[in-house]
Design an enzyme around this catalytic site. Sequence first.
Site, PDB file in Angstrom:
ATOM      1  CG  MET A  22      -2.011  -1.023   1.195  1.00 44.52           C
ATOM      2  SD  MET A  22      -2.818  -1.208   2.810  1.00 44.52           S
ATOM      3  CE  MET A  22      -3.590   0.390   3.003  1.00 44.52           C
TER       4      MET A  22
ATOM      5  CE1 TYR B  51       8.166   1.453  -4.888  1.00 43.38           C
ATOM      6  CE2 TYR B  51       6.578   0.571  -6.460  1.00 43.38           C
ATOM      7  CZ  TYR B  51       7.815   1.135  -6.184  1.00 43.38           C
ATOM      8  OH  TYR B  51       8.694   1.401  -7.210  1.00 43.38           O
ATOM      9  CD  GLN B  52      -1.188   2.227  -6.317  1.00 41.32           C
ATOM     10  OE1 GLN B  52      -0.433   1.503  -6.953  1.00 41.32           O
ATOM     11  NE2 GLN B  52      -1.969   3.131  -6.892  1.00 41.32           N
ATOM     12  CD  GLU B  53      -2.323   5.481  -0.903  1.00 45.81           C
ATOM     13  OE1 GLU B  53      -2.277   6.391  -1.734  1.00 45.81           O
ATOM     14  OE2 GLU B  53      -3.385   5.098  -0.391  1.00 45.81           O
ATOM     15  CB  SER B  54       4.194   7.744  -0.902  1.00 45.05           C
ATOM     16  OG  SER B  54       4.806   6.715  -0.133  1.00 45.05           O
TER      17      SER B  54
END
Length: 486
Positions: free
Chosen positions: A310, A312-315
């Site tokens: 999560m 990695y996906q977010e930031s």
Amino acid sequence: MFAQSAFRTRCACWLSVIGILLLFGGCAEEPSALERVQAEGVLRVITRNSPATYFQDRNGETGFEYELVKRLADDLGVKLQIETADNLDELFASLSKPNGPVLAAAGLVKSDGRQQHARFSLPYLEVTPQVIYRNGQQRPTRPADLIGKRILVLKGSSHAEQLQALKLELPDLVFEESAAVEVVDLLRMVDEGQIDLTLVDSNELAMNQVYFPNVRVAFDIGDEQSLAWAVAPGEDSSLLNEINAFLERAQKNGSLQRLKDRYYGHVDVLGYVGAYTFAKHLQQRLPRYEGFFRQAAQKHEVDWRLLAAMGYQESLWQPTATSKTGVRGLMMLTLRTAQAMGVADRLNPKQSIEGGAKYIAYVKSQLPESIQEPDRTWFALASYNVGGGHLEDARKLTEAEGLNPDKWLDVQKILPRLSQKQWYSKTRHGYARGGEPVHFVRNIRRYYDILTWVTQPQLEGTQVAEGSLHVPGIDKRQPNEQTPPL
Ligand code: GLU
């Protein structure tokens, strides 16, 4: 009359003699390779111990070749016994031993040179041999550029065979073969600059690119080639025919494709650039936050790798990330969510991760009981992204379509409708960017798969120590111990 009956008697005699000979001959005949496997109840397979073929993880034996050959053994109704060869020469030699393994399943290219030592099955994977170099060095673009470089390949490999053939055209070409290394060692040696170049098959690179940020493809060297299983040379085709029938079935029923996606799909999924960017971030960024992910995951009973995915996906694991819409920090929390989760400073990575973990655990606990795992996790992610109200709207639309509102596969088809007026006007919470949670969940699942894969301990029962992301299937030896003499 007499002559005729004497002739008949003589014929009958001869026929019985032939019959008896056939009978005895039949009895004395060796059982076929397939019959021997069935009689022993064991399929003995030789392979290489490497991430692309066979290795141990916390659940036991695994690997692409292992899983495929296990299905063959199950189909034959026999046990599978895996043996590993130290190098490719040994692997082929063992096939000809009288009491040796009957099948080699080791990511083997069906090369011309090998046809004398073995017979190959139908192909199960098409690969391209690739020249690999280190990012930052001058990129070779054609075979002549290999001259003057330190090149190392596996001893007895299809690549050694290929370079040998190339040497006839380019006599100044020099390369080394080593029986002491595996493909992952070759890639690491290029990554760390211990050698200039190596040759590996595209499937091996696809699987390992996420570990080696500096490794790049220089060029494809030669045409596509087929990977196939090998059996001993000779006349007996009983086992080979059975294997080919099995491979054809695996191709038709999709199980072969699923295995390919799982093991070799990382690059397809991330894109080539995405794969080495991910590798770079895995090495440079994740270690700084892995401890926070683990702590928060334990506290809120979530898988730490899901939280990391999560993040990695977010930031892309950047604690100071901000967006125009006002979300901030490593887990990209809105101000409202951060406050509700007790996060004082969204830009503090520890707090952000803790807030994200608490929030996903909360969101998950709010889902209807009827949604079971693993769908429950995907619904929780969707709810985290688009909000519980919109997700509920999508579930209602799903049900109205006669689909299953508890299955992510069904709901994700309907979610994009939340951005079309004809549909959202009928819902309670109205318009939403319904396509977004679908991408969000899909990306996180991909990162999660890769993280699960790269954090597997090499040995059964071994726990992954903190900060110990490593390539499965190889030892953690000192770099100089892995360096063969050049
Ligand atoms: N596929 C290679 C061979 O058949 C071995 C693995 C590799 O180097 O990629 O020799």
